[in-house]
Design an enzyme around this catalytic site. Structure first.
Site, PDB file in Angstrom:
ATOM      1  NE  ARG A   1     -66.119  10.494 -13.624  1.00 47.98           N
ATOM      2  CZ  ARG A   1     -66.669  11.167 -14.625  1.00 47.98           C
ATOM      3  NH1 ARG A   1     -65.913  11.782 -15.525  1.00 47.98           N
ATOM      4  NH2 ARG A   1     -67.974  11.259 -14.734  1.00 47.98           N
TER       5      ARG A   1
ATOM      6  CD  GLU B   1     -64.994   7.536 -10.460  1.00 46.01           C
ATOM      7  OE1 GLU B   1     -65.553   8.540  -9.997  1.00 46.01           O
ATOM      8  OE2 GLU B   1     -65.434   6.904 -11.430  1.00 46.01           O
TER       9      GLU B   1
ATOM     10  CB  SER C   1     -68.372   6.034  -8.719  1.00 37.40           C
ATOM     11  OG  SER C   1     -69.524   6.748  -9.098  1.00 37.40           O
TER      12      SER C   1
END
Length: 258
Positions: free
Chosen positions: A142, A254, A184
């Site tokens: 990510r 995130e 998320s």
């Protein structure tokens, strides 16, 4: 280039924010350095005082096949990429069906589902008008260091769209809440899950005003209707502090807070 007013309480997936002037970049424009580039606003939490924002116009929502390569503009929505891959029997893009937003947003954070991520299939990226090989770009879970503005990406074409994989991935994520969220909220720490940690400190379902840590999946911050930036930010800070105090783990967002 031109300005467009975008109301983030409607446009962003978490439905938080206010009408904001966003500079729209057209093909051939010199891209300003001092503005923050946004895409589909699917992982954004916009504050009452965001930095100056810009966005790629639909000039960059393109998809072209040439020889063994697919060149896709960064403003192209992921749903349209999957439809194209299905229609032309191209493999590798099935996982994008689970990821809302634009290709640019996927590149900026190396978006993915389970072991599938965009850098696994990426050949090269056009950053500040130069093509750079994917291998030369620092990236990980990510995360990707583009060091500039990505306008296009190139992928090698492999035949064989996999409908079974698509269906399996679609089923995989059915444990996600239905209320507006930004996906998320935190990255999973090494060897653990952010959702488990938030639940372990007793915050699953915790609420502040109209924002809540979801009762379905604790790592999703959901908007129950009319939630504000302050409410969202206080729940994020609360989760970080509680998890740090109890487990000594620093949760990393995130979600992008602007």
């Amino acid at each position: 280039m031109f300005f467009k007013t975008i109301d983030f309480s409607k446009y962003s997936s978490i439905k938080v924010g206010q009408p904001t002037e966003v500079l729209m970049i057209e093909e051939g424009d010199t891209i300003p350095k001092e503005r923050y580039l946004i895409g589909g606003a699917n992982n954004l939490l916009v504050s009452p005082n965001p930095p100056p924002l810009m966005m790629l116009s639909k000039d960059f929502a393109t998809i072209e096949q040439e020889d063994h390569f697919l060149t896709i503009g960064a403003a192209m929505p992921t749903g349209r990429i999957v439809s194209y891959a299905k229609k032309h029997d191209i493999a590798g893009f099935e996982f994008c069906s689970k990821l809302p937003g634009t290709l640019g947003g996927m590149l900026a954070m190396n978006a993915g589902v389970k072991s599938y991520e965009i850098f696994n299939i990426l050949h090269s990226v056009k950053i500040d008008r130069k093509w750079i090989s994917a291998q030369e770009i620092e990236h990980g879970y990510r995360f990707a260091k583009l060091n500039g503005i990505a306008t296009h990406a190139r992928f090698e074409i492999h035949k064989g769209f996999n409908q079974e994989l698509l269906d399996a991935l679609l089923n995989l994520r059915s444990n996600q809440p239905h209320e507006p969220s930004a996906g998320s909220a935190f990255k999973n720490p090494e060897g653990d899950h952010a959702g488990r940690l938030i639940e372990a400190v007793g915050l699953k379902g915790a609420r502040k005003g109209q924002m809540q840590w979801s009762t379905v999946h604790a790592n999703f911050l959901v908007n129950l209707g009319g939630g504000t930036f302050e409410e969202a930010k206080s729940l994020i800070d609360l989760a970080k502090n509680e998890v740090l105090n109890r487990f000594g783990i620093h949760l990393v967002e995130e979600i992008k807070i602007l």
